[in-house]
Structures are given as structure tokens and as C-alpha cells.
Enzyme design. Structure first.
Site, PDB file in Angstrom:
ATOM      1  N   GLY A 111       0.795  -1.225   0.000  1.00 24.77           N
ATOM      2  CA  GLY A 111       0.000   0.000   0.000  1.00 24.77           C
ATOM      3  C   GLY A 111       0.828   1.276   0.000  1.00 24.77           C
ATOM      4  CG  HIS A 112      -1.340   4.907   0.471  1.00 22.22           C
ATOM      5  ND1 HIS A 112      -2.406   4.036   0.581  1.00 22.22           N
ATOM      6  CD2 HIS A 112      -1.514   5.814   1.443  1.00 22.22           C
ATOM      7  CE1 HIS A 112      -3.178   4.430   1.565  1.00 22.22           C
ATOM      8  NE2 HIS A 112      -2.668   5.501   2.114  1.00 22.22           N
ATOM      9  CG  ASN A 113       2.026   7.165   2.390  1.00 16.81           C
ATOM     10  OD1 ASN A 113       2.307   7.655   1.311  1.00 16.81           O
ATOM     11  ND2 ASN A 113       1.029   7.595   3.129  1.00 16.81           N
TER      12      ASN A 113
END
Lengths: 363, 363, 363
Positions: free
Chosen positions: A258-260
Site C-alpha cells: 500500500g501507499h507510503n
């Protein structure tokens, strides 16, 4: 590809004996091996099946009696899987992407592609992309604008890399891998019931039903050297900063990051494992197949999670995990052993209640 | 993209102070921010890292002392994630699909495409497709015959949409999303052991081994407005009726929605969650990552399932779920607490048996 | 497509009554049916909704009173889902891939393609590929060098098949399916902590952190007849031997099959299930959605695993499994029933301890 036994042994730094000038074309399981194959018989169990095939040469364990096995030559290896790495690298016949740029590829005039790169049919290369030397880009790959791809990259067919990704050397992407999809990040105008549930572990409070507003991903994906990503896996862009995959880490098929999230170095994320957003993963972490990791936690260096583990909170370095929720594997095993005896234990408790309290068993 | 602080504050409906004519190009984390960046420092914790970067302007929480933080201007927001939605939408640099129809795209002469649509390289648009105004169709997308796609659709690269899908406005599809694959629906000539097991919860009966016959999908997929589907996710066609995704619902990467299933409005289906066939899901339902939903059940409005939940039976509206099988989160937590103590409890029971029945502990 | 009731009944080997010359174009749910539709009303429950639609003809259960239902003709079927297989096959309108080879396809001059094959736009067919008669290859498919694809294959859009795969007749691949990605196989120079943990069930020993070396996949994928693979699923190449999928087996969307694994005949692998490497799966095995299978085990003929099961050890033929780890469904159910009562049981044990040992309850 044709190699002599001597050449292969030399490449492995291994000993060989017998007619070491014999030439092999392929590796084979001992029972299936043809006369020009190199039989992979690194344990006595596998060697037993040699007689079912026609192999004249084999890779054996150290100290094996190659002549008693009816062979004409043999290579001896101390750690069989290490030998597999070397031998399979030598004998890999690849996917046949032709040298040069296929005329059907659509390449932006501002892209900088190393002269020796091979670009397959119908690949699309965006504006200002930089591709290092030795790259093999398979058919139907899409590389978005401003992507930097280091040296000796190998992209199988239909890989996509979103705009602005920065990727190191020796990147290897399996078919359908997606780098740089947008993060799954939404917000409601007022506090939502999900926010309440997360705070209270179960209470939705009085939040009203609302629609979701999208938080766009302005960040990209940053990938170190020697990273491999599996077929149809997905790595999302970061929201503000980049999502990062550290050097030497390997993602299996259908893995999601997922993001980050920041994955450290030399990690293995096995098939269908999924890591939510904003997770910090240390180095040398192994997530077994179908492991899940909740968002906004950290996982220390050297953590190993058994297949199917659902990691719902921070994990200190070095821990071995299992279960849903993931706990120390030893604790999980202790609990599980009792769990298997639960029906009997329930009967015991009822009998005890009857004896001690003279009460009838509950239903 | 260049905006003044005043322009951004106005777009957010937020207050700003200081030199609000300052221009920013990008958003950045406070510690990474360059002098032309807008630092996202919506909490004191993030603001602490401002001094590590070069930001002159930042987005802060309401009441923050921007001058003490050494800034020249600031925007103040009451709900940081809401501000993120607005700011990231303004500063999104996109994927660079050029306006107009790329000459390499293969477009059926009967397709009706809005004049202002952007169609990327090597996209394939089938017979009688209708694409609304403002569409951005990425490279390598395939849109099957008779598909209707509403206004302002954004398809990233390599999205496929099967024949006859009907999709509303503002549809957003991440790379590799698959709309309109055929449903997974098979039948054996006689009653199968699976049918028996499902009826009896475990008994296969005397069904003989058989081959599977395919039930084709004659239905399609129907999608409302403001729907987003994640990278490499899959939504199957219905068998007779359509599979439906309601307006405002968002599917994350690698999510699977089976044939005939109806997902309501404003739902979130997080990464790798999977819904079998013929499930009815209400509005405002949230399925955490890797949630699974068995076929032929319903899930009421507002249900929230924690990551990893396996939902095996109907769920009334409003329930918060966890576990395998999924039960009320509170009940799950109560059970789990005892489970952690099971080894000790087992020892207690053995001690009690010994004391009460004078019997030796069982193995 | 237009068929008379008589034609459909004949194709199904079913009885029909009434005006059997009536023509239908589509199948429909009873409540949605138009006057030219064939209503699928195979149970009294569905027949109740006939009056909400305009159907004049329907498929009914045996012995149904079609005239009382206001119909002009009816087909009577003993096993509704079997009739669904036949009817949906007849009425499937397909995806509209045009006959012949689309001029935009990139086809190697050494490929041998049956004369009647349909090859969609922008498909890529590699060197020495052989494609049997009746094939329909969707847009954007990539078929690697030396692949053999039997007769009557149907590939939806964006399917990729890696070099050297051998595939039987009537193969059906949903969009984005990946056949022949490389296996996920790595080794460290010295014994790794993962190897230690697997041996000891939890103890990492004193292995040091190391980087991973890749074991290449020299094997390919071998697929029998009548196999279907779902959207975005992945089947990895074998290391030395081939990965095999037996005749009649069906893989759902997002399913993963690891390197060297052999799936038997007539198996169903439901949505998002994942099988690691070197697993031997018998015939007629059913893995429910999100099932996971650890590597290097065997699963006997006729095994059925409920959705979400994690199979961590060998499974004898015929067993019905559930849980994490997967155990006999009956045992799982027995344990689970007690688990639901654990909080009460814990209180009982505390009360017993107090009564028997006069000790205060533990926290």
C-alpha cells in the site's frame, strides 16, 4: 546453451570428477533426464531415481559415489539450493525478446534509452523516461513519464510502471506487475464510523453514513537495486512521500504493498501477502503466503511471519509470528495445542461443576 | 501546476495567514520540503520536523502558531485528511495521457467517443462503445463491444472492460483492473460432494467424482457513478442478471467481486478482499483487507469487517465484525482474551480434576 | 442468437410443452424478462416473480404447472444448474473478436496458426508458437515462444502465456491471466533463519542476515484439456520440471499456483486461493475462496477445503477441511462451539478454583 561439466563446475566453484568435457544442454530431474541433460540429484533420495532416466552426468551431494550411480561424470555441491541458483542462471533460455527496439513499440521522443536495450513489441515508453543499459523490456509493457529504470532491468510482458517511479539496477518484474497505482486513501467530511471503530475496537459511535472523498497520490514508488516483483502484484504510489521497496527485496505473485509503506532490504513477501498503507518494514523480513499487515504499524528487522498470519500491531525485531492476530509462534502453538482439546476440556469443566456445585451441566 | 497559498486556501474554504501570495508547486512532508513546496504539517508531531526541511509555507491545524514555526505563510484546516483530499486533487500531475486519440489506438468505426476524450497509445475500443466527455483512457486499455462509459472517466493503463458493461460518471480504474470477466460457475451432472458438504457441514455423502460443466455468464457488469476500482482487481459478469457496484463505492487493489453480487453505495472494499457470487451487500459497508465473503449471503448497511475477517453467514445492518468465522468484534475480543490464557486454564482444569476426582492428569 | 423452445429443449434433452415454436433471444430472471426472453424459473420461489416480468416462456422444474403460471410454453428440467450450463452456452453472445487475424497483431513468421483462428487486435504471437483450430485469441494477448495451444482455445483480452507452455484443448483464459511467470525461489549462501524456523517451528537459531540469490525457472507450465483460468490469476513455471494443471481443472480469479506444483484433474480452485510451490494436489479437489496451501505437501483426491482454510500439512484423500490450520471440518466445528463459550468457561473455572482451592480468581 551448451556447457561442459567443467565449465559448470567452475562457475559454481565446485568439484567435478569423471569425463568433465561432456556437454549438457538442459537441467532435468533425474528420472526424466535425457542423455544430454544434467541430472539434478543433490540428495540420495533424488539419486535413487537416476536409473529411471538416461542421464550420463549429474549434480550430486559432496562425497557421493558417482561411479556406483552409473554416471560418467558428476559435480559435487555442498549446498544444493545454492548450486541451483548458479546452474539455473546459466541454463535459463529466457523469453526471446529480440535485441533492439521493436518497430511497433511507441516511444516518446524525449525518452533516453541505453543503446543496447531490447524493447519488445507494442511497449509504450513515456516522456523523459530513462532506461539504463542492458534492459530487456517485454512486449506490451507501459512505462510512464519521468520513470528512471536502472541498468540490466528485465521486464516480462505487460508490466506497467506509473509516472515518476525511480527504480534501481537489476530490477526484475514478472508479467502484469503494477508499479505506481494510486493509493487507496479516502476521507469523509465528518468523522466516520470506521474511525470510531478503530479507536474503540468495536463501537461505531453516532457517525452518520457519508460518501468518500479521494486523496490523490502525489508521491511515486522508489525501488532499490536487485528487487524482483511478482506476476500481477501491485505497489501503490505514496500520498506525499514515495512508497519504498529496499534493495534486495523480492515480492511474489499477487502481493500488494500500500501507499507510503516502506519495505526494507532483503525482504521476502510471499504469494498473495498484503501490506496496507504507511507500514514500516525493516530489513530481512519474511512474510509467508497470504500474510496481511494492518496499516500504520512497524515490523522490525528479521521478523518472520508464517503463512496466513494477520499482523495487527507493531512487531519487535527478530520475532517469529503466526496466527490471526499474529503472535509469537511458540505462544500460538501452545494455545493451539489446548484448543485441539477444548471439547474434552469443556466436558471436564461440566463434570467438575456437577461434582463441586452439584449443578446440572449447562447446555 | 502553480498555486498561491490564497488560491489553495480558497479552494479548501480554509483560513490562511502571512504572505498568501507565495506560490507553491508541490506538496511535501515537512522534513523533505523544498522552498517552493507546501509542507503538510497538520499536527504538532509533523510540525516538529519542519525545521529539517526548507518549507516557507505549510498547512497547519487550527490555532497553530505559524510564526513560531518559522513560516512565511500558512493555511489552517480543521480536518487534516479532508484538506488532503482537496490539496492532492489540485496538485496531482497525472500520468500524461495526451489529448486526442493516439494514432496507434485501434478504434471500431461504430464507437461513439466524446470529442474531448483522450485515448492513449494502443488502446482498443470495440463496436458500438459509447464514451462520455472528459474521458482519459490510458495506454493499452481494452473496452469491449457495447460498453457504455459515462462522463469524466479516468482509466489508467491496461484496464479491460468486458462487453456490455454499463458504467456511470467519474469512473476511475487503476492499472490492470478487470471488469467483466466471466463468473466462476460450474455444475456436475449429478449432485456433487461439494453440494453435500455444504448441506451437511462436512459430510460428502456418496457422491461420485465428476467433471465440471461451465455455466456461461450472459449478464454483464453495471457500475454506478463515482466508483473506483483498484489495480489488478476483478469484477465478474453476472450469470443472467448483471453484477452491480453501487455509486460511490471504492475497490482496492486485487479485490475480487464474484458473479451476480450486488455491492451497495459508498462501500469500501480494501486490498485483497474477496466477495463470492450472489452476495447482497448494503450501503456504507467497509470490508477490511483480505476479508472474505462466502456466496449467497447478505451483508446489511453499515457493516464494518476488520481485516482478515471471513464472513460465512448473513450479517445484520450496522454490525462490526472480526474473525474466522466473522462474529461481533466485541465477542471476538472477549473470546480471544480467554484464548490467550488457555494453556494456564488447561493446567487449572487438570489440577481441579486431580483435586476433585483424585484422577491423574490426562495427557 | 435466436432459438425456438423446441430447439433449446432438444439441446438439453429436456421435455417441453405448449407453443414450442416460440423464439427466444436471451435468458432473463423471471421478474426482469421481456416478451422475447426465456425466463429462468427453475424453482417455485423464482416462478413467483414471473408475474413481475413479461415472459411468455420459461424453464421450469419437473412437474410444474406452466399453464397456471400464465405461460405459453415451458421447458422442464430435472437439475436446474445443469440446464443453466446448456442454455447459457447456447445464448452466450461472446466478446466479438472478429474472424481472421487482426492487421495490428504482431505475429512471428515461424508461428503456426490454424486457418480458422481469430486473433484480436495487438496480440503478440512469438516464434514457433502452434495454435490449434478454432482458437479465439483476444486483444492484447501475448503468447511466448514455443508455446503449444490446443484446439478451440478461448483467450479473453490481455492474457499472457510464457515461453514453452504446453496447453491442451478447449483452454479458456479470463482477462489478465498469467501463465508461465517465473517461480518465487531464492536461496541464501548459508543456512537462513527461515530454514531454521521451519525445522524447529519457531527458533531462528544463529543464522545471520543475508541477501537472496535467485533460482531461475527452467521448467514451464503444462496444462491438460478443458482447463479454465480466471482473471488475473497466476501460474508459475517449474524450476526443473513443469508446473502442471490437470485436465478439467478450473482456477478462479486471482488464484496463485506456485512453481513445480501439480494440480490433478477436475479440481476447483476458488477465488484468491493460493497454492505454494512443489505441492501435489490429487483429482477432484475443491479449494474454497482464499484457501492457502503451504509448500511441499500433498493433498489427496477428493479433498474439499472450506473458504479461508490454511492447509499446513499433508491431507489424506477424501477429507473435508476447515480452519487455520486446516483440520477436519467436524473437529473444527466441535472446537469452535466450545470456543464460543470460552468466556463463560473461564468464569466457571475461576469459580471452581475458588470453591476447591479457596484461592482468589486470577486476573
Amino acid at each position: 546453451m551448451h556447457y561442459s561439466i567443467q565449465q559448470i563446475a567452475d562457475a559454481l566453484g565446485a568439484d567435478c570428477q569423471g569425463d568433465t568435457g561432456l556437454i549438457v544442454e538442459r537441467a532435468a530431474e533425474p528420472g526424466d533426464a535425457a542423455a544430454t541433460d544434467l541430472a539434478m540429484a543433490m540428495s540420495p533420495k533424488y539419486a535413487e531415481t537416476l536409473s529411471g532416466g538416461a542421464a550420463r552426468v549429474a549434480v550430486l551431494w559432496e562425497g557421493a559415489d558417482w561411479q556406483a550411480l552409473g554416471l560418467e561424470a558428476a559435480i559435487f555441491v555442498p549446498r544444493p539450493r545454492m548450486a541451483m541458483a548458479g546452474i539455473t542462471a546459466m541454463l535459463d533460455r529466457g523469453q526471446g525478446v529480440a535485441p533492439g527496439i521493436h518497430p511497433s513499440a511507441v516511444i516518446d521522443s524525449t525518452a533516453e534509452i541505453a543503446e543496447d536495450a531490447a524493447i519488445g513489441p507494442l511497449a509504450v515508453i513515456g516522456a523523459r523516461v530513462r532506461i539504463g543499459k542492458g534492459a530487456v523490456i517485454g512486449p506490451h509493457c507501459v512505462i510512464g513519464m519521468d520513470v528512471v529504470l536502472g541498468e540490466n532491468a528485465t521486464l516480462r510482458e505487460m508490466v506497467s510502471i506509473g509516472a515518476r517511479a525511480q527504480i534501481g539496477d537489476r530490477f526484475l518484474a514478472q508479467p502484469g506487475a503494477r508499479i505506481g497505482s494510486d493509493g487507496f486513501s479516502f476521507v469523509t467530511p465528518e468523522v466516520s464510523d470506521v474511525e470510531n471503530v478503530r479507536k474503540t475496537m468495536g463501537d461505531k459511535g453516532d457517525a452518520r453514513a457519508q460518501s468518500w472523498l479521494r486523496i490523490h497520490s502525489l508521491g511515486a514508488v522508489e525501488i532499490g537495486d536487485d528487487v524482483e516483483v511478482g506476476a500481477n502484484c501491485t505497489v501503490d504510489n505514496g500520498t506525499i512521500r514515495n512508497t519504498c521497496i529496499g534493495s534486495g527485496s523480492k515480492l511474489d505473485n499477487l502481493v500488494h504493498v500500500g501507499h507510503n509503506t516502506r519495505v526494507g532490504q532483503d525482504c521476502l513477501l510471499c504469494g498473495q501477502s498484503g501490506v496496507s498503507g504507511s507500514v514500516e518494514i525493516g530489513n530481512n523480513v519474511v512474510l509467508g503466503g497470504q500474510t496481511g499487515v494492518v496499516d500504520n504499524i512497524y515490523i522490525g528487522d528479521g521478523v518472520i511471519a508464517a503463512g496466513g498470519t494477520k499482523i495487527l500491531s507493531n512487531v519487535p525485531a527478530g520475532r517469529v509470528l503466526m496466527g490471526y492476530p499474529g503472535i509469537k509462534m511458540e505462544t500460538h502453538t501452545d494455545i493451539y495445542k489446548v484448543q485441539r482439546r477444548l471439547p474434552r476440556m469443556a466436558r471436564d469443566v461440566e463434570a467438575l461443576k456437577k461434582a463441586v456445585f452439584k449443578q446440572p451441566p449447562s447446555d
